[in-house]
Write an enzyme that holds these catalytic residues in place. Structure first.
Site, PDB file in Angstrom:
ATOM      1  N   GLY A   1      18.357 -58.042  19.325  1.00  0.00           N
ATOM      2  CA  GLY A   1      18.287 -59.067  20.229  1.00  0.00           C
ATOM      3  C   GLY A   1      17.141 -59.956  20.141  1.00  0.00           C
ATOM      4  N   LEU A   2      16.803 -60.760  21.197  1.00  0.00           N
ATOM      5  CA  LEU A   2      15.981 -61.330  21.084  1.00  0.00           C
ATOM      6  C   LEU A   2      15.773 -62.736  20.234  1.00  0.00           C
ATOM      7  CD1 LEU A   2      12.921 -59.035  21.949  1.00  0.00           C
ATOM      8  CD2 LEU A   2      13.984 -60.511  23.588  1.00  0.00           C
ATOM      9  N   CYS A   3      17.092 -63.350  20.260  1.00  0.00           N
ATOM     10  CA  CYS A   3      17.032 -64.275  19.166  1.00  0.00           C
ATOM     11  C   CYS A   3      17.970 -65.472  19.823  1.00  0.00           C
ATOM     12  CB  CYS A   3      17.842 -64.141  17.901  1.00  0.00           C
ATOM     13  SG  CYS A   3      19.454 -62.725  18.205  1.00  0.00           S
ATOM     14  N   GLY A   4      17.626 -65.712  21.302  1.00  0.00           N
ATOM     15  CA  GLY A   4      18.348 -66.968  21.780  1.00  0.00           C
ATOM     16  C   GLY A   4      19.795 -66.803  22.161  1.00  0.00           C
TER      17      GLY A   4
ATOM     18  N   ALA B   1      16.854 -68.627  14.915  1.00  0.00           N
ATOM     19  CA  ALA B   1      16.948 -68.524  16.395  1.00  0.00           C
ATOM     20  C   ALA B   1      15.775 -67.917  17.236  1.00  0.00           C
ATOM     21  CB  ALA B   1      18.372 -68.101  16.570  1.00  0.00           C
TER      22      ALA B   1
END
Length: 295
Positions: free
Chosen positions: A90-93, A250
């Site tokens: 995760g942590l990709c907008g 992203a």
């Protein structure tokens, strides 16, 4: 009002978070360069593959010609397989959410038409989101966690799974969902039909025959029988590389935004801390002066 100690702890916590997001932004920027180069290198091959298939398909347009099942399908569209490619982390907008949203819209549209839908998830994050609403339709999940560089063999794992299911008669139409990389701030969720093969129109093939007629050896149908399975893997490989570049782009944007937000939060907390500290000092001075006057 928060105490000075609480404000100091909060400022220290946000500063630590800011260091992490800044480091993740720099790592994503380094990975983006490699991923972008790989995605750009894969596009011409995939596009040329589609052009070759278009020329072969045109040569098979006679009434006596019968294309392979991967080219023409089963003649039905009752059962649809959606191959949804997302990231492992995760942590990709909104990268994963945008792909899942496009796949969800397709599932709801097909279900509304009375079609049966099966979902093959490639990537953990897509599975985590889709299972909340469509867990019965998810037939399998393929994860590439821990793999630093995706190769053609990884794409072939997905391609073999799709081809095996088609040969077993488990679906009629297969569609691939991924995110096409445009720039660091622009990734476009895309859908591409894999089976039956999506052949570009004559004007879109990018190949001008200039009236020439090709003679194929072996026969066109034999060439297609070899190329169509390869084309499925090729398009999946292109989608995985596009996804890898889009993910890093992203993440780079998301971490840059998080770093700037952390800086703004640190500024507000520091201002609040200074005001609270000044108010406390003023209060203590007033108490000292009042005590001295009482004496």
């Amino acid at each position: 009002m928060a105490s000075l100690k609480e404000l100091r702890n909060r400022i220290a916590s946000v500063k630590a978070t800011q260091k992490i997001t800044k480091a993740m932004q720099m790592v994503a920027a380094a990975k983006l360069r490699r991923a972008q180069t790989a995605a750009a290198a894969a596009r011409p091959y995939a596009e040329r593959m589609e052009a070759v298939l278009a020329n072969l398909a045109k040569a098979l347009e006679g009434p006596q010609d019968v294309g392979t099942p991967l080219m023409v399908g089963t003649g039905k569209d009752d059962v649809h397989l959606l191959v949804v490619c997302t990231s492992e982390r995760g942590l990709c907008g909104g990268f994963n959410s945008s792909i899942v949203r496009k796949a969800r819209e397709q599932v709801l549209a097909l279900t509304g038409q009375g079609k049966q839908v099966k979902i093959l998830c490639v990537g953990k994050k897509g599975y985590d989101q889709l299972r909340r609403q469509f867990e019965p339709q998810i037939i399998d999940t393929i994860e590439f966690r821990g793999i630093k560089q995706l190769t053609f063999e990884h794409a072939d794992q997905v391609g073999q799974k799709v081809r095996a299911m088609f040969e077993a008669g488990e679906f009629d139409v297969a569609t691939l969902f991924y995110s096409e990389f445009k720039s660091v701030i622009s990734q476009i969720p895309s859908a591409q039909q894999l089976i039956p093969a999506s052949i570009p129109e004559e004007g879109d093939s990018g190949v001008d025959l200039d009236g020439a007629i090709y003679e194929y050896e072996p026969e066109e149908s034999e060439i297609l029988a070899d190329l169509l399975p390869l084309n499925i893997t090729t398009q999946i490989f292109k989608a995985l590389l596009e996804n890898a570049a889009s993910e890093q782009g992203a993440r780079m944007s998301a971490m840059d935004s998080a770093t700037r937000n952390a800086g703004e939060m640190i500024g507000k907390l520091t201002l609040n801390y200074n005001r609270t500290r000044q108010a406390q000092i003023t209060k203590e001075l007033i108490e000292i002066i009042s005590g001295a006057e009482a004496l």
